[in-house]
Write an enzyme that holds these catalytic residues in place. Structure first.
Site, PDB file in Angstrom:
ATOM      1  N   GLU A  35      43.216  27.085   0.470  1.00  0.00           N
ATOM      2  CA  GLU A  35      43.231  26.578   1.096  1.00  0.00           C
ATOM      3  C   GLU A  35      45.526  26.442   1.489  1.00  0.00           C
ATOM      4  OE1 GLU A  35      43.672  22.471  -0.820  1.00  0.00           O
ATOM      5  OE2 GLU A  35      44.503  21.276   1.222  1.00  0.00           O
ATOM      6  N   ARG A 261      37.017  29.886 -14.452  1.00  0.00           N
ATOM      7  CA  ARG A 261      38.710  30.787 -13.449  1.00  0.00           C
ATOM      8  C   ARG A 261      39.225  30.979 -14.186  1.00  0.00           C
ATOM      9  NH1 ARG A 261      40.751  26.388 -10.613  1.00  0.00           N
ATOM     10  NH2 ARG A 261      42.593  26.801 -10.494  1.00  0.00           N
ATOM     11  N   LYS A 271      48.404  24.971  -8.025  1.00  0.00           N
ATOM     12  CA  LYS A 271      50.117  25.632  -6.757  1.00  0.00           C
ATOM     13  C   LYS A 271      51.342  24.470  -6.553  1.00  0.00           C
ATOM     14  CE  LYS A 271      46.443  26.806  -3.491  1.00  0.00           C
ATOM     15  NZ  LYS A 271      45.003  27.161  -2.586  1.00  0.00           N
TER      16      LYS A 271
HETATM   17  P1  ATP Z   1      44.752  25.860  -7.900  1.00  0.00           P
HETATM   18  O1  ATP Z   1      44.043  24.550  -8.762  1.00  0.00           O
HETATM   19  O2  ATP Z   1      46.220  26.570  -8.073  1.00  0.00           O
HETATM   20  O3  ATP Z   1      46.029  24.622  -6.644  1.00  0.00           O
HETATM   21  P2  ATP Z   1      42.678  25.695  -5.793  1.00  0.00           P
HETATM   22  O4  ATP Z   1      41.604  26.405  -6.725  1.00  0.00           O
HETATM   23  O5  ATP Z   1      43.163  24.478  -4.942  1.00  0.00           O
HETATM   24  O6  ATP Z   1      44.325  26.311  -6.641  1.00  0.00           O
HETATM   25  P3  ATP Z   1      42.002  27.277  -3.389  1.00  0.00           P
HETATM   26  O7  ATP Z   1      43.017  28.149  -1.925  1.00  0.00           O
HETATM   27  O8  ATP Z   1      40.963  26.423  -3.078  1.00  0.00           O
HETATM   28  O9  ATP Z   1      43.509  27.490  -4.694  1.00  0.00           O
HETATM   29  O10 ATP Z   1      41.523  27.885  -3.863  1.00  0.00           O
HETATM   30  C1  ATP Z   1      40.883  29.078  -3.056  1.00  0.00           C
HETATM   31  C2  ATP Z   1      39.246  29.885  -3.404  1.00  0.00           C
HETATM   32  O11 ATP Z   1      40.323  30.334  -5.335  1.00  0.00           O
HETATM   33  C3  ATP Z   1      38.322  29.133  -4.582  1.00  0.00           C
HETATM   34  O12 ATP Z   1      37.413  29.923  -4.477  1.00  0.00           O
HETATM   35  C4  ATP Z   1      38.783  29.017  -5.926  1.00  0.00           C
HETATM   36  O13 ATP Z   1      37.425  28.346  -7.150  1.00  0.00           O
HETATM   37  C5  ATP Z   1      39.952  29.896  -6.350  1.00  0.00           C
HETATM   38  N1  ATP Z   1      40.514  30.280  -7.420  1.00  0.00           N
HETATM   39  C6  ATP Z   1      41.841  29.101  -7.622  1.00  0.00           C
HETATM   40  N2  ATP Z   1      42.257  29.659  -8.633  1.00  0.00           N
HETATM   41  C7  ATP Z   1      41.231  30.393  -9.348  1.00  0.00           C
HETATM   42  C8  ATP Z   1      41.777  30.495 -10.579  1.00  0.00           C
HETATM   43  N3  ATP Z   1      42.597  30.719 -11.568  1.00  0.00           N
HETATM   44  N4  ATP Z   1      40.459  31.380 -11.130  1.00  0.00           N
HETATM   45  C9  ATP Z   1      39.765  31.808 -10.386  1.00  0.00           C
HETATM   46  N5  ATP Z   1      39.895  31.475  -9.163  1.00  0.00           N
HETATM   47  C10 ATP Z   1      40.215  31.026  -8.617  1.00  0.00           C
HETATM   48 MG    MG Z   2      40.292  23.914  -3.507  1.00  0.00          MG
END
Ligand code: ATP
Ligand code: MG
Length: 558
Positions: A35, A261, A271
């Protein structure tokens, strides 16, 4: 880049291998779906290495798709930064960059489809009321009073929501599934919300935006994604993901697979929290070298190889855990050990006058750019009557086994002669201002006659050395789990010493450095010329990592 760094076996790879062998899957299509509401961090790197790695290994394709359903928090600047980071890591997405917003028309058509099938309705409950009606883990939800609206009324209301006739929050489109479902995600989830916000891709076209759940699986299906790999928190959403695929005329049938994760100690990877650090100016932007963002790590001196290697080391499982940050340090250290040229840089300069040399004495020594890499050539080290050594390499009253410089004691200058300290000069306040030493000119490349000199210290010619601003970075947080405690603000755990600037003196060739070049400053650590600030004659180096390897040591102890 070789495939090795992303092809270690894991349960997802094994599963796909089997599907290919049994003919269930032909071409593997994965996607990385960020995102655009912040910069990518090390957790995303894990997902990137996994998704792009699967595509590489099985000769399929990996798409980059921005999951851009929340215009209020998203920005073009994040899109640009994310693309740059993925490419920098050494991956290339298949075809053009994709956006969930490319599919808004199709999603809207599918929403109408669900209404016509009696599987969606417009609800007037407020978000607050919806929450009350939803029930809990132990209690079923109850139906909204608007659940039984006619198909015609629903179609009309959705159209008017789209035209902007209602205020935000006044209405929402929901799937009509099962308010008593054990899985709360199936209790009539929201498909569309009203948002009077301009979108970075679609402009003012839409007044309603689809939810994440209504967007993700269908976007996967449109793109022909075969394996929709995501993190474990989406496991409970899988039945909903599948419900949409079963109840809509989608062109393909992707499968969602979850993995754990990445969590790193001494680090936050959310984020929202990282954005707070930026917005409050606690760090110098998203790419501050203390940030666990890809761009911060890049600026700190991490290489793409080291990050990919780290992702390989941690593996992919379904077990949640916390990875020791020393593993990350180990990954970059071993890369730089092999690939970073050496240089001498004195962090805490203390003047040494070599009293038995002429004022005009000039000699130039040569030293290898890297002890094991002939391809790195030789470097020139001018040697003069006055040199800098590190103040920590001298002690007036040394303990036993202090094999460095002390009054009357000898030490070798790296790549040069053995010197002896004859006199300690102090200022009026009693601080040591310089050392007077003598050189044994018969010790170049050989041991002195009849005595053993154990210590070797680094040095720089005072006349030719160049000023270097060194930024010593340490963990941004001083506790292992900065965001564990709900009652304590994670900012309470900031490490006040996460950045210490020192004014060092480096060997003259450093003046030629280009931004983003890494060195081992001998006996000190690995340093990288700052991307932004090391220019126009100013030398600025970031400490990537020290020489001590906490991880390797722990492994040995077992
Ligand atoms: P955050 O929790 O940091 O805001 P998010 O999951 O909302 O992260 P996205 O931009 O939706 O961020 O993530 C893009 C991809 O990266 C998704 O498939 C998500 O599952 C993966 N991802 C995000 N954080 C991690 C992590 N700590 N370890 C592994 N994969 C991750
Ligand atoms: Mg997400």
């Amino acid at each position: 880049m070789s495939l090795d760094s992303t092809s270690a076996p894991n349960f997802i790879r094994n599963q796909i291998r089997e599907e290919i062998d049994t003919g269930r899957v032909d071409t593997v299509v994965t996607r990385f779906p960020p995102e655009p509401n912040g910069y990518l961090h090390i957790g995303h790197a894990k997902s990137i290495c996994l998704n792009f790695g699967l595509a590489e290994q099985f000769e399929g394709q990996c798409n980059l798709r921005f999951d851009d359903t929340n215009p209020a928090k998203e920005e073009q600047a994040y899109i640009d930064a994310i693309k740059e980071d993925v490419e920098w890591l050494g991956f290339m997405w298949a075809g053009k960059v994709r956006f969930a917003s490319d599919y808004f028309d199709q999603l809207y058509a599918w929403a109408i489809h669900l209404i016509k099938e009696g599987k969606a309705y417009v609800d007037d409950l407020s978000a607050e009321e919806m929450r009350e009606y939803r029930g809990t883990l132990t209690e079923p939800g109850k139906p909204s009073p608007y659940r039984e609206r006619s198909i015609e009324e629903n179609l009309d209301l959705l159209e008017r929501m789209k035209r902007g006739e209602f205020a935000e929050g006044e209405k929402a489109l929901r799937a009509k599934i099962d308010m008593a479902a054990a899985n709360i995600n199936l209790r009539d989830p929201v498909l569309y919300r009203i948002r009077h916000a301009a979108h970075h891709q679609s402009g003012d076209k839409w007044k309603i935006y689809p939810s994440y759940d209504f967007t993700h699986g269908q976007s996967d299906a449109i793109e022909g994604v075969t394996h929709s790999v995501c993190t474990l928190e989406f496991e409970d959403h899988r039945p909903l993901y599948e419900w949409f695929l079963s109840n809509l005329p989608v062109p393909s049938r992707p499968r969602q697979i979850e993995f754990a994760r990445l969590n790193l100690n001494y680090t936050v990877t959310s984020k929202r929290k990282l954005k707070l650090l930026v917005d409050k100016h606690i760090v110098d932007g998203w790419d501050d070298p203390r940030m666990p963002t890809i761009s911060g790590m890049r600026r700190r001196g991490y290489t793409p190889t080291s990050i990919r290697k780290f992702c390989d080391m941690i593996g992919v499982t379904r077990a949640d855990g916390v990875v020791d940050i020393n593993m990350l340090y180990h990954a970059i250290r071993s890369d730089l050990e092999d690939n970073a040229p050496r240089a001498m840089c004195v962090m805490k300069p203390l003047k040494v006058v070599l009293t038995n040399l002429d004022e005009a004495h000039e000699e130039v020594f040569e030293a290898p750019g890297h002890p094991a890499r002939e391809d790195m050539g030789m470097r020139k080290l001018p040697f003069t009557r006055e040199i800098w050594i590190d103040a920590d390499d001298f002690l007036e009253e040394p303990p036993k086994k202090f094999f460095r410089l002390a009054p009357g004691q000898e030490v070798r200058l790296r790549n040069a002669y053995v010197i002896r300290c004859d006199e300690v000069i102090k200022d009026d306040a009693g601080n040591i201002s310089e050392l007077h030493c003598s050189v044994d000119l018969d010790t170049l490349g050989k041991n002195p006659e009849g005595r053993k000199v154990k210590g070797v210290i680094h040095w720089v010619s005072a006349k030719h050395g160049v000023p270097v601003e060194v930024r010593n970075y340490d963990n941004l947080f001083q506790v292992e789990a900065p965001d564990k405690d709900r009652d304590v603000d994670f900012l309470e755990h900031l490490n006040p010493e996460s950045l210490q600037v020192v004014h060092a003196v480096g060997e003259p060739d450093l003046a030629k450095v280009k931004p983003e070049t890494s060195f081992q400053f001998e006996r000190v650590g690995y340093f990288c010329a700052d991307r932004h600030d090391c220019r126009d004659g100013k030398l600025v180096f970031n400490r990537t990592v020290s020489l001590k390897d906490g991880w390797a040591k722990m492994q040995k102890k077992g």
